[in-house]
Design an enzyme around this catalytic site. Structure first.
Site, mmCIF file in Angstrom:
data_model
loop_
_atom_site.group_PDB
_atom_site.id
_atom_site.type_symbol
_atom_site.label_atom_id
_atom_site.label_comp_id
_atom_site.label_asym_id
_atom_site.label_seq_id
_atom_site.Cartn_x
_atom_site.Cartn_y
_atom_site.Cartn_z
ATOM 1 N N THR A 151 0.840 -1.201 0.000
ATOM 2 C CA THR A 151 0.000 0.000 0.000
ATOM 3 C C THR A 151 0.873 1.247 0.000
ATOM 4 O OG1 THR A 151 -1.735 -1.121 1.246
ATOM 5 C CG2 THR A 151 -1.709 1.296 1.327
ATOM 6 N N VAL A 180 -10.922 -7.160 1.300
ATOM 7 C CA VAL A 180 -10.533 -5.816 1.716
ATOM 8 C C VAL A 180 -9.521 -5.943 2.846
ATOM 9 C CG1 VAL A 180 -11.316 -3.629 2.714
ATOM 10 C CG2 VAL A 180 -12.767 -4.843 1.076
ATOM 11 N N GLY A 181 -8.467 -5.124 2.794
ATOM 12 C CA GLY A 181 -7.462 -5.122 3.847
ATOM 13 C C GLY A 181 -7.664 -3.970 4.808
ATOM 14 N N ASP A 182 -6.564 -3.533 5.411
ATOM 15 C CA ASP A 182 -6.643 -2.478 6.422
ATOM 16 C C ASP A 182 -6.688 -1.079 5.826
ATOM 17 O OD1 ASP A 182 -3.770 -3.038 5.690
ATOM 18 O OD2 ASP A 182 -3.518 -1.194 6.817
ATOM 19 N N THR A 202 1.373 -0.130 6.237
ATOM 20 C CA THR A 202 1.421 -0.952 5.031
ATOM 21 C C THR A 202 1.892 -2.337 5.433
ATOM 22 O OG1 THR A 202 2.372 -1.193 2.803
ATOM 23 C CG2 THR A 202 3.794 -0.236 4.480
ATOM 24 N N GLY A 203 1.426 -3.330 4.722
ATOM 25 C CA GLY A 203 1.805 -4.702 5.065
ATOM 26 C C GLY A 203 0.663 -5.658 4.784
ATOM 27 N N GLY A 205 -2.719 -6.846 5.340
ATOM 28 C CA GLY A 205 -3.915 -6.249 5.910
ATOM 29 C C GLY A 205 -4.632 -7.115 6.911
#
Length: 463
Positions: A151, A180-182, A202-203, A205
């Protein structure tokens, strides 16, 4: 007056440089942030953001994005959206709505369409080819389908002390439709309060959304902690907790910025990020995980500049050498590249070890080859606190190109302090105290748990 921007991953430099020009001209953090992220979204060769992002398992690019204003706490976000050219612009528009601030799937696309935002197919030919290659591999081999999830998170501070934060991503490559991630989730993927500071993540999620660590970092900065210390107290205990309960935490990386310009990072993986402050140029840093105090290496930027110089000399953009240097750039910053295990390398279309890939890239360029060897040797000496070896490497260095020459000249000029610093772990990295101006240290105490430790480090540098 302090203005600043920080962005996750090297790609952030693409947007930060023009956005900082806006801030220096008196522009707002609100507009500069969108300018920066749009530049990253529009660049077709970034594989995890915007146009050119890698698709889901169905071959469709689905994007997530978020925007938050630290003055008003207004926020907007989209998730699982399709065909939106600039997700960050739509997220910003949603932040101005009285309700319906987070839209998903077709709802996000319909909103963008009715508000006049550009719609287009976000799948490039290049990304489609990678998807087809991956699909065929998954059909014939037992491989992990999930990769490519960097991200771009941006934070901005303008001259009026306004702060904003934004995120944008195409998420996991080969993810399930609708995943969907974070990134669009406030508190987890991002948070900002202009009276305190801002943080973004970032990473992986699925792990990052397990705790609201961006919010927690801002809260801790509000108690008076530096950005680095707030991140240290927020992020690493949670990673440790996941480990203790058998969760095997994956990638966690964060950047944070206080209202006074102090910044910090936290990471459990190798992590690049870009920083620009006041009138200074955009700097790219490489952080290596080291418990709860990551090493930030300015020497790595010199190495990366040498690599870019070599790339510009290659006319055939489809050659093995170009492919070895361009998309595989992270490998050149590994402290101990793998010389045994072979991995399939896209673009080169061969199974190669890390060292074999590196050799393909550096062999045609003697200066790059020498710069790489210098970087690895100095890195190894630092990691192992080999003071005598470090001194010899710096003193006997032979010119191999301007970026590395300048970096080594700086180390030579401050050799005594460098050798002292290589034996202590008081800050975020053994060279950080050398390469940053003492004036900046006094202003922000960057990288130190308290002022006493900052002055102890200054004493070491000048003793």
């Amino acid at each position: 007056m302090t203005i600043a921007m920080i962005g996750t991953w090297r790609m952030a430099e693409t947007g930060i440089t023009p956005a900082m020009a806006e801030l220096r001209a008196g522009g707002s953090a609100r507009d500069a942030l969108v300018t920066a992220i749009k530049a990253v979204e529009d660049y077709p060769y970034y594989q995890s953001v915007g146009y050119g992002g890698l698709p889901n398992a169905a071959g469709v690019v689905e994007t997530d994005a978020a925007y938050m204003d630290g003055d008003t706490f207004r926020l907007g976000a989209i998730a699982g959206a399709r065909d939106i050219a600039n997700p960050i612009a739509v997220a910003q528009a949603l932040s101005q709505e009285p309700a319906n601030n987070l839209l998903v799937g077709t709802g996000a696309t319909e909103y963008a369409s009715t508000r006049g935002f550009e719609l287009k197919n976000m799948l490039t030919e290049r990304a489609g080819q990678k998807w087809e290659q991956k699909r065929q591999e998954l059909a014939s081999k037992n491989l992990n389908p999930y990769d490519g999830h960097d991200t771009v998170g941006m934070v901005a501070l303008d001259a009026q002390s306004r702060m904003t934060v934004g995120t944008s991503t195409s998420g996991l490559f080969m993810k399930r439709t609708g995943r969907v991630g974070d990134s669009p989730l406030p508190g987890a993927g991002y948070y900002v309060d202009s009276t305190i500071g801002v943080a973004t993540a970032t990473g992986m999620g699925e792990d990052l959304m397990k705790a609201s660590l961006s919010y927690e970092t801002v809260r801790l900065m509000g108690t008076g902690l530096s950005a680095s210390e707030a991140l240290r107290q927020a992020v690493y205990p949670f990673i440790d907790r996941l480990t203790k309960i058998g969760q095997h935490p994956r990638e966690f990386s964060y950047v944070a910025l206080r209202q006074d310009g102090d910044w910090g990072i936290a990471t459990n993986v190798e992590f690049t990020f870009a920083v620009a402050q006041d009138d200074g140029a955009t700097q790219i840093y490489i952080a290596q995980p080291n418990g709860d105090q990551p090493d930030i290496q300015l020497l790595g930027r010199a190495m990366d500049q040498m690599r870019v110089q070599a790339l510009r000399q290659i006319k055939d953009k489809h050659s093995q050498v170009y492919k070895a240097l361009k998309p595989n750039w992270k490998i050149y910053h590994k402290a101990d590249p793998d010389a045994k295990t072979k991995h399939y390398r896209f673009g080169i279309n061969e199974s190669l070890t890390d060292q074999e890939l590196i050799d393909i890239g550096i062999t045609p360029f003697p200066n790059l080859h020498n710069a790489y060897e210098t970087y690895i040797d100095i890195h190894d000496a630092l990691l192992n606190s080999q003071t005598e070896r470090l001194s010899n490497l710096i003193k006997t260095y032979r010119s191999c190109g301007e970026p590395m020459d300048i970096a080594i000249a700086t180390l030579r000029k401050n050799l005594k302090g460098v050798l002292n610093a290589s034996q202590t772990r008081l800050s975020n990295g053994p060279l950080e105290g050398i390469n940053r101006k003492i004036k900046a240290l006094k202003r922000s105490c960057y990288g130190f748990a308290n002022q006493e430790r900052m002055f102890e480090r200054i004493y070491q540098l000048i003793a």
